[in-house]
Design an enzyme around this catalytic site. Structure first.
Site, PDB file in Angstrom:
ATOM      1  CB  SER A 143      -0.980  -0.033   1.182  1.00  0.00           C
ATOM      2  OG  SER A 143      -1.953   0.975   1.051  1.00  0.00           O
ATOM      3  CG  ASP A 167      -4.106  -3.071  -4.004  1.00  0.00           C
ATOM      4  OD1 ASP A 167      -4.166  -3.005  -5.237  1.00  0.00           O
ATOM      5  OD2 ASP A 167      -5.052  -2.739  -3.272  1.00  0.00           O
ATOM      6  CG  HIS A 237      -5.736  -2.339   0.218  1.00  0.00           C
ATOM      7  ND1 HIS A 237      -5.137  -1.944  -0.952  1.00  0.00           N
ATOM      8  CD2 HIS A 237      -5.119  -1.629   1.207  1.00  0.00           C
ATOM      9  CE1 HIS A 237      -4.207  -1.030  -0.695  1.00  0.00           C
ATOM     10  NE2 HIS A 237      -4.166  -0.836   0.607  1.00  0.00           N
TER      11      HIS A 237
END
Length: 445
Positions: A143, A167, A237
């Site tokens: 992330s 991601d 996610h």
């Protein structure tokens, strides 16, 4: 006399109270190796070379987490540590910036990303002085951590060996130019897994190769409604991380298919991979860099698509159903496939979400996937459906059918000729090995 820390340094454990009050940025680097796999060594910021376990001649892997709205350590931290160390003899460094990532104000965490990258550069510089090589450095960022990895890579002009973005965060980065986010030029090889492109993740390609599981959006097995609570927001996610972990377990290879779009992939247009021989299709995750020698320069990127199952190890066993029909009128519909082996074990394909169009003497390729694979198929069952509730039942006349395994392309392809599928009626038959080129089965190819 100097004494070692009596207690093993651990990842910072905070709570929602810390998130509400906010945290000042602090970064600690926790080193694990095969010599100290269970008790980390905290690297000293301005004296990295005093480390007892750091071996500059070995591969060094940094794992960088992202935004932590609740303050707890990432659920996957223990698994990634154990699996990476079992895969390679390395310096594994967990980058703990939980103080700075734990906040209800996402923008504050975003602003801390460049600061974390600057601190990491200080550590890396000392390792380089001690004989480490940028070629053997590998940053895995989750992330926000993916963009931190990119910022570190920029500081070394893309000479770091590899960056994996799991991601990469979308909010606050989507409109940023390459210098403001992870980019394919930040390392010699940049692979990215996009698993939540319609919410928390970054949609556009960012790497040398960008992987889009299930199209990059809704992941199978994840909640579909907000009533599932916090898991609804984080499941898609986080799936990128669990797919990466699965690649380390090596239960099965998750094979992916370079393609322009997910729709083209589902239509069976990108499943041959013959252009990439001898390496064939790229695999997802830790071993993706084995494909990098075949990639064209950093100025260009490759998108790869694939489907997964809804649980670990997430592998789908893909087949191409290649059909030539001889109906005079056009038919649109779906074909469901079942395969059975000699023991009677049967597995059923997942239904393709888009109807296929069948025209006279035109080949149609349908990608079909199974949660399990069978070594020797003795029977095939097929069902044709238009999914219409009213009106006459249709027939689909098939001139030839060919079933080809993508996961095991060396297997014999299976054929069947001249048969009719009645709508919503399952037809079971024993296939025959497809003939070699130049014989009956090849005249329509």
């Amino acid at each position: 006399m100097l004494y070692k820390e009596e207690k093993c340094p651990e990842f910072t454990d905070l709570n929602i109270g810390n998130a509400l009050s906010g945290t000042e940025l602090q970064v600690q680097l926790l080193l694990y190796t095969r010599e100290n796999p269970d008790c980390s060594e905290r690297l000293i910021e301005h004296n990295v070379t005093s480390s007892e376990y750091l071996n500059s001649s070995k591969k060094t892997v940094f794992v960088i987490h992202g935004f932590r709205p609740t303050g707890s350590p990432p659920a996957w931290l223990g698994d990634i540590k154990e699996l990476l160390l079992s895969s390679d003899d390395m310096n594994l460094i967990i980058v703990d910036w939980n103080r700075g990532a734990t906040t209800v104000n996402y923008i504050t965490a975003v602003e801390n990303c460049r600061k974390v990258a600057e601190i990491l550069k200080n550590y890396v510089d000392q390792m380089l002085v001690d004989g480490a090589s940028l070629d053997t450095m590998y940053l895995i960022g989750v992330s926000l951590g993916a963009h931190i990895a990119g910022f570190v890579g920029k500081k070394y002009h893309g000479k770091i060996g590899r960056i994996t973005g799991l991601d990469p965060a979308g909010p606050s980065f989507t409109r940023e130019p390459p210098e403001g986010r992870l980019d394919r030029t930040d390392a010699q090889f940049v692979d990215v897994i996009h698993s939540d492109t319609d919410a928390l993740g970054f949609k556009q390609p960012l790497g040398t190769i960008d992987f889009y599981p299930n199209g990059g959006m809704d992941q199978p097995g994840c909640p579909q409604t907000v009533f599932s609570g916090f898991q609804y927001f984080k499941c898609d996610h986080q799936r990128s991380v669990f797919l990466f972990l699965s690649s380390l377990k090596r239960v099965c290879n998750i094979i992916t298919y370079p393609c322009d779009s997910y729709l083209d992939f589902k239509r069976g247009k990108c499943v041959d991979c013959e252009a990439f021989q001898p390496m064939s299709c790229p695999v997802l995750g830790y071993y993706a860099d084995r494909w990098k020698k075949l990639l064209i320069p950093k100025s260009s990127s490759t998108k790869a698509y694939f489907d997964t199952s809804d649980r670990e190890p997430f592998c789908m066993y893909n087949y191409v159903l290649d059909i030539t029909t001889w109906n005079k009128s056009i038919r649109r519909g779906f074909i469901k496939v079942k395969i059975t082996d000699s023991t009677g074990t049967t597995v059923e394909s997942e239904m393709n979400g888009e109807a296929s169009t069948f025209q006279q003497y035109k080949r149609v390729k349908i990608l079909t996937g199974f949660y399990r694979d069978l070594d020797e198929i003795s029977k095939i069952s097929m069902t044709f459906s238009t999914k219409t509730l009213i009106g006459p039942k249709h027939k689909l006349r098939i001139l030839q059918m060919r079933l080809k395994s993508l996961n095991n392309p060396e297997r014999l392809q299976l054929c069947r000729y001249d048969f009719v599928l009645m709508e919503n009626t399952e037809l079971t038959f024993k296939p025959i090995p497809c003939p070699e080129s130049g014989t009956r089965g090849e005249r329509f190819y």
